[in-house]
Design a protein around this motif. Structure first.
Motif, PDB file in Angstrom:
ATOM      1  N   TYR A 116      26.518  73.021 -12.785  1.00  5.36           N
ATOM      2  CA  TYR A 116      26.927  73.555 -11.493  1.00  5.36           C
ATOM      3  C   TYR A 116      27.828  74.773 -11.703  1.00  5.36           C
ATOM      4  CZ  TYR A 116      25.317  69.008  -9.860  1.00  5.36           C
ATOM      5  OH  TYR A 116      24.551  67.887  -9.601  1.00  5.36           O
ATOM      6  N   ARG A 117      27.431  75.887 -11.129  1.00 10.46           N
ATOM      7  CA  ARG A 117      28.258  77.092 -11.159  1.00 10.46           C
ATOM      8  C   ARG A 117      29.173  77.117  -9.933  1.00 10.46           C
ATOM      9  NH1 ARG A 117      23.131  81.072 -12.541  1.00 10.46           N
ATOM     10  NH2 ARG A 117      23.309  81.065 -14.829  1.00 10.46           N
ATOM     11  N   THR A 118      30.106  78.056  -9.901  1.00  7.75           N
ATOM     12  CA  THR A 118      30.980  78.194  -8.741  1.00  7.75           C
ATOM     13  C   THR A 118      30.248  78.926  -7.618  1.00  7.75           C
ATOM     14  OG1 THR A 118      31.899  80.347  -9.348  1.00  7.75           O
ATOM     15  CG2 THR A 118      32.947  78.392 -10.312  1.00  7.75           C
ATOM     16  N   SER A 132      32.153  76.677 -14.653  1.00  4.22           N
ATOM     17  CA  SER A 132      30.917  75.908 -14.495  1.00  4.22           C
ATOM     18  C   SER A 132      31.081  74.517 -15.100  1.00  4.22           C
ATOM     19  CB  SER A 132      29.755  76.630 -15.164  1.00  4.22           C
ATOM     20  OG  SER A 132      29.527  77.891 -14.566  1.00  4.22           O
ATOM     21  N   SER A 133      30.425  73.529 -14.490  1.00  8.20           N
ATOM     22  CA  SER A 133      30.638  72.144 -14.909  1.00  8.20           C
ATOM     23  C   SER A 133      29.364  71.324 -14.790  1.00  8.20           C
ATOM     24  CB  SER A 133      31.730  71.500 -14.038  1.00  8.20           C
ATOM     25  OG  SER A 133      31.905  70.132 -14.362  1.00  8.20           O
ATOM     26  N   LEU A 134      29.287  70.277 -15.612  1.00 10.34           N
ATOM     27  CA  LEU A 134      28.199  69.313 -15.503  1.00 10.34           C
ATOM     28  C   LEU A 134      28.478  68.272 -14.434  1.00 10.34           C
ATOM     29  CD1 LEU A 134      27.495  68.559 -19.291  1.00 10.34           C
ATOM     30  CD2 LEU A 134      26.441  70.303 -17.851  1.00 10.34           C
ATOM     31  N   LEU A 135      29.686  68.269 -13.887  1.00 11.51           N
ATOM     32  CA  LEU A 135      30.090  67.237 -12.940  1.00 11.51           C
ATOM     33  C   LEU A 135      30.091  67.776 -11.511  1.00 11.51           C
ATOM     34  CD1 LEU A 135      31.169  66.164 -15.731  1.00 11.51           C
ATOM     35  CD2 LEU A 135      32.867  64.926 -14.387  1.00 11.51           C
ATOM     36  N   ALA A 136      29.282  67.161 -10.661  1.00 10.42           N
ATOM     37  CA  ALA A 136      29.217  67.580  -9.256  1.00 10.42           C
ATOM     38  C   ALA A 136      30.503  67.267  -8.518  1.00 10.42           C
ATOM     39  CB  ALA A 136      28.043  66.886  -8.560  1.00 10.42           C
ATOM     40  N   GLU A 137      31.356  66.386  -9.088  1.00 11.55           N
ATOM     41  CA  GLU A 137      32.612  66.025  -8.425  1.00 11.55           C
ATOM     42  C   GLU A 137      33.684  67.096  -8.562  1.00 11.55           C
ATOM     43  OE1 GLU A 137      30.466  62.387  -9.917  1.00 11.55           O
ATOM     44  OE2 GLU A 137      31.118  64.288 -10.775  1.00 11.55           O
ATOM     45  N   GLU A 144      25.279  72.546  -4.117  1.00  6.41           N
ATOM     46  CA  GLU A 144      23.939  72.739  -3.561  1.00  6.41           C
ATOM     47  C   GLU A 144      23.014  73.478  -4.521  1.00  6.41           C
ATOM     48  OE1 GLU A 144      23.159  71.287  -0.731  1.00  6.41           O
ATOM     49  OE2 GLU A 144      25.228  70.531  -0.692  1.00  6.41           O
ATOM     50  N   HIS A 145      23.600  74.149  -5.503  1.00  7.67           N
ATOM     51  CA  HIS A 145      22.773  74.948  -6.415  1.00  7.67           C
ATOM     52  C   HIS A 145      23.170  74.634  -7.852  1.00  7.67           C
ATOM     53  CE1 HIS A 145      22.790  77.241  -2.607  1.00  7.67           C
ATOM     54  NE2 HIS A 145      21.519  77.434  -2.902  1.00  7.67           N
ATOM     55  N   ALA A 146      22.220  74.112  -8.607  1.00  3.83           N
ATOM     56  CA  ALA A 146      22.463  73.783 -10.010  1.00  3.83           C
ATOM     57  C   ALA A 146      21.288  74.282 -10.835  1.00  3.83           C
ATOM     58  CB  ALA A 146      22.630  72.276 -10.187  1.00  3.83           C
ATOM     59  N   ILE A 147      21.565  74.533 -12.099  1.00  5.25           N
ATOM     60  CA  ILE A 147      20.496  74.888 -13.031  1.00  5.25           C
ATOM     61  C   ILE A 147      20.377  73.777 -14.063  1.00  5.25           C
ATOM     62  CG2 ILE A 147      20.761  77.374 -12.699  1.00  5.25           C
ATOM     63  CD1 ILE A 147      22.301  77.476 -15.343  1.00  5.25           C
ATOM     64  N   ASP A 148      19.175  73.580 -14.569  1.00  2.75           N
ATOM     65  CA  ASP A 148      18.957  72.578 -15.609  1.00  2.75           C
ATOM     66  C   ASP A 148      19.237  73.183 -16.977  1.00  2.75           C
ATOM     67  OD1 ASP A 148      18.252  70.641 -13.799  1.00  2.75           O
ATOM     68  OD2 ASP A 148      16.096  70.958 -14.016  1.00  2.75           O
ATOM     69  N   VAL A 149      20.002  72.463 -17.789  1.00  4.70           N
ATOM     70  CA  VAL A 149      20.318  72.915 -19.145  1.00  4.70           C
ATOM     71  C   VAL A 149      20.115  71.764 -20.114  1.00  4.70           C
ATOM     72  CG1 VAL A 149      21.992  74.619 -18.318  1.00  4.70           C
ATOM     73  CG2 VAL A 149      22.788  72.336 -18.940  1.00  4.70           C
ATOM     74  N   GLU A 150      19.960  72.112 -21.367  1.00  6.24           N
ATOM     75  CA  GLU A 150      19.802  71.098 -22.414  1.00  6.24           C
ATOM     76  C   GLU A 150      21.142  70.484 -22.773  1.00  6.24           C
ATOM     77  OE1 GLU A 150      18.440  70.693 -27.121  1.00  6.24           O
ATOM     78  OE2 GLU A 150      18.378  72.646 -26.112  1.00  6.24           O
ATOM     79  N   MET A 151      21.131  69.192 -23.009  1.00  3.77           N
ATOM     80  CA  MET A 151      22.301  68.514 -23.572  1.00  3.77           C
ATOM     81  C   MET A 151      21.954  67.990 -24.961  1.00  3.77           C
ATOM     82  SD  MET A 151      24.493  65.178 -22.281  1.00  3.77           S
ATOM     83  CE  MET A 151      25.504  66.054 -21.096  1.00  3.77           C
TER      84      MET A 151
END
Length: 231
Positions: A116-118, A132-137, A144-151
């Motif tokens: 999740y970006r700002t 930017s964070s992996l946590l929606a909280e 509302e807008h996220a990109i998929d990334v590899e973990m």
């Protein structure tokens, strides 16, 4: 301007950190920030002792700390999951042959995750990319807008490295809690010298109990040396 560290200020912040809810979390963060110079000195000393070793920068962003690590380490792995930021990171560190940029998040398991970006990311990408964070909280991201990334399965990644891991710097905007919980339960922990972590419970209050549990566990370890008050 940095706040002046005085006994009275420490006492004030310590007392106010006991307030319930967000107010207490904010004062706890202020108290920890007074220790930032000590944490920076500890990291410098750890890097000085890491000559020729392995250092890892989790949440490398533009590469400031990766470059500092590269001046002493034999090898630096710089993790950055955001594709835009990772491209800038490669450009910034292209003159350093001992740095390998890994365009992925570091986590307790392998997979694909949302990043999740700002809301203001496109207006100032270099600055906003730091949040930017992996946590929606997290409070300052756009849910509302996220990109998929590899973990990457980070404990497994460490297991695959040859030799000791001198220093890990971890600034991953809330994802540090799950990753540190996994590392503390993994045998590879014994091969790590120092871990420096910025925690984010003031931005993600739900993480506060787990973060405090991590602090208690870290205090009981002699190796690695874990500093959860970095920055």
């Amino acid at each position: 301007m940095a706040r002046r560290d005085t006994p009275l200020r420490r006492l004030k912040y310590r007392l106010l950190s006991r307030l319930p809810g967000q107010a207490g979390l904010n004062y706890a963060r202020k108290l920890r920030k007074l220790d930032a110079p000590r944490a920076e000195a500890q990291m410098r000393a750890a890097l000085e002792a890491s000559a020729g070793g392995i250092c890892i920068d989790l949440g490398a962003n533009m590469g400031v700390h990766s470059r500092t690590m590269a001046a002493r380490a034999g090898k630096v792995y710089a993790f950055e999951p955001d594709p835009w930021t990772a491209a800038r990171l490669r450009e910034n560190l292209s003159d350093l042959p001992n740095v390998e940029v890994i365009e992925a998040a570091a986590g307790p398991e392998a997979g694909t995750v949302h990043l999740y970006r700002t809301p203001d990311f496109d207006s100032d990408r270099e600055t906003q990319s730091q949040s930017s964070s992996l946590l929606a909280e997290k409070r300052n991201i756009d849910r509302e807008h996220a990109i998929d990334v590899e973990m990457v399965d980070f404990p497994a990644f460490l297991e695959g490295l040859e030799g000791e891991i001198s220093v890990i710097k971890m600034d991953i905007e809330g994802a540090e809690v799950a990753l540190m919980e996994a590392l503390l339960d993994h045998p590879v922990l014994e091969r790590i010298g120092h871990i420096f972590v910025e925690t984010h419970e003031s931005r993600i209050p739900e993480l506060a109990p787990r973060t405090e549990a991590l602090r208690a566990r870290a205090r009981g370890l002699s190796r690695p040396v874990i500093n959860l008050d970095w920055k």
